[in-house]
Design an enzyme around this catalytic site. Structure first.
Site, short mmCIF file in Angstrom:
data_model
loop_
_atom_site.label_atom_id
_atom_site.label_comp_id
_atom_site.label_asym_id
_atom_site.label_seq_id
_atom_site.Cartn_x
_atom_site.Cartn_y
_atom_site.Cartn_z
NE ARG A 5 -57.77 -45.51 81.34
CZ ARG A 5 -57.11 -45.37 80.18
NH1 ARG A 5 -55.94 -45.94 80.01
NH2 ARG A 5 -57.63 -44.67 79.20
CE1 TYR A 56 -58.13 -63.62 99.49
CE2 TYR A 56 -57.62 -63.32 97.18
CZ TYR A 56 -58.46 -63.12 98.26
OH TYR A 56 -59.62 -62.42 98.09
CG ASP A 127 -50.22 -61.96 98.89
OD1 ASP A 127 -50.17 -61.09 99.77
OD2 ASP A 127 -51.28 -62.32 98.35
CE LYS A 152 -58.20 -58.90 102.58
NZ LYS A 152 -57.45 -59.87 101.83
C1 LIG Z 1 -57.41 -60.34 100.57
C2 LIG Z 1 -56.16 -60.89 100.01
C3 LIG Z 1 -55.85 -60.72 98.66
C4 LIG Z 1 -56.79 -60.02 97.69
O1 LIG Z 1 -56.94 -58.67 97.99
P1 LIG Z 1 -58.22 -57.77 97.61
O2 LIG Z 1 -57.82 -56.42 98.04
O3 LIG Z 1 -59.39 -58.32 98.37
O4 LIG Z 1 -58.43 -57.91 96.14
C5 LIG Z 1 -54.65 -61.23 98.19
N1 LIG Z 1 -53.80 -61.90 99.02
C6 LIG Z 1 -54.06 -62.09 100.32
C7 LIG Z 1 -53.10 -62.82 101.18
C8 LIG Z 1 -55.25 -61.59 100.87
O5 LIG Z 1 -55.52 -61.81 102.16
#
Ligand SMILES: *Cc1c(COP(=O)(O)O)cnc(C)c1O
Length: 328
Positions: A5, A56, A127, A152
């Site tokens: 962990r 998001y 982000d 993504k």
């Molecule tokens: C999908 C997404 C997230 C969250 O990510 P997960 O891996 O699904 O938890 C955060 N920010 C953006 C811009 C996203 O497209």
């Protein structure tokens, strides 16, 4: 190390790659939201947070939840409006950035906002999921931290959930490691390995996907059934000049509004065969979704807005499939 962990060699290999791509030190998490939480969760009672009104939906929902528990002042701004965002930074703890935003594809003036934040002593986090570090490097533009959903484009094959925080600041790095270790939001080593394999082709996938996106955005803009196309690569897009100045490419996400409204948008999403109706994005396969089908999507996102995540398929196949599904 002693215990998995706290760390293991497969995460370390992934973190080395992410750190090199973004120009900082990376901490891998079990999902993008776990990475977002590692930044938002340590905020103090009554924290003032400036956030794009379109972002998001999970990030906005987490801010609402933390905000009501800890009396945050969450200031939602039009992140493309530099003056409004700068004014909202007065007295803030954190500037949260998405650019281009999800799903409206607004483009923020990153160098200007990060430098205002620094001058006012406001921490900043971007982000960078939509842009990827190949298109945009927020740390080099002045951000304190970057978060990613590797789920993504970075992993790129819609087969893992994974996230990361990347930073140059020791304090942020140590806070993220402590958060991961104590909250247990750790990635599986197999997922980390799958992401490493995906990142090997990121440059090829992104090149092809955004080349496809540029062609499709132009054609969609000329189609009578489409009322509006949002894509920073289009010369007439409000974010075009900024994106051209601060990004290496315009990305693979396009949002369109259907001239005939919700029914036409739902019809489009039901009638394609190559494009898959799905809420995730950034995979090798093209997907589309009417965002307002989700009750937690912002009400200022138009009802008929369909977000297209453009993949790496043959662009003529993608266009033919869209064209037959759009009203004449
Ligand atoms: C999908 C997404 C997230 C969250 O990510 P997960 O891996 O699904 O938890 C955060 N920010 C953006 C811009 C996203 O497209």
């Amino acid at each position: 190390m002693g215990y998995a962990r706290s760390g293991n060699p497969t995460w370390a290999a992934l973190e080395d790659v992410l750190g090199a791509l973004e120009g900082g030190r990376a901490v891998a998490f079990g999902s993008g939201m776990a990475a977002v939480s590692a930044i938002l969760d340590p905020l103090p009672e009554q924290a003032v947070v400036v956030v794009p009104r379109h972002a998001y939906s999970g990030t906005l929902a987490l801010l609402d939840q933390l905000g009501s528990q800890r009396a945050f002042d969450v200031r939602r701004v039009d992140i493309a409006d530099t003056e409004q965002t700068g004014a909202a930074l007065d007295g803030a703890h954190l500037l949260w950035i998405e650019s281009p935003t999800n799903p409206m594809l607004e483009v923020a003036d990153l160098p200007a906002l990060f430098s205002t934040a620094r001058r006012l002593g406001v921490r900043s986090c971007a982000d960078n999921t939509f842009a990827t570090p190949l298109n945009q490097q927020p740390l080099a533009l002045g951000a304190d931290a970057v978060v990613h959903s590797l789920t993504k484009l970075l992993a790129g094959h819609s087969d893992v959930l994974l996230g990361a925080v990347v930073t140059r600041e020791d304090r942020v790095y140590e806070q993220a490691v402590a958060h991961r270790t104590l909250r247990g939001a750790i990635p599986g080593p197999v997922e980390a390995w799958i992401a490493l394999r995906g990142i090997r082709t990121l440059h090829l996938r992104l090149d092809r996907a955004q080349q496809n996106a540029g062609i499709l955005a132009e054609r969609l803009a000329g189609h009578a059934a489409v009322g509006r196309v949002r894509y920073p690569g289009l010369a007439g897009d409000p974010g075009h000049a900024r994106a051209a100045a601060q990004m290496n490419g315009f990305g693979s996400i396009i949002s369109i509004e259907l001239a005939d409204g919700v029914a036409a948008a739902d019809h489009l999403c039901r009638s394609t065969s190559l494009w898959l109706p799905a809420t995730s994005l950034g995979g090798v396969e093209s997907t589309l979704e009417r965002r307002r089908r989700w009750p937690d999507e912002s009400p200022t996102v138009p009802d008929s807005l369909v977000r297209l995540s453009v993949g790496i398929e043959d662009v003529e196949d993608l266009w033919a499939d869209l064209e037959q599904a759009l009203p004449l």
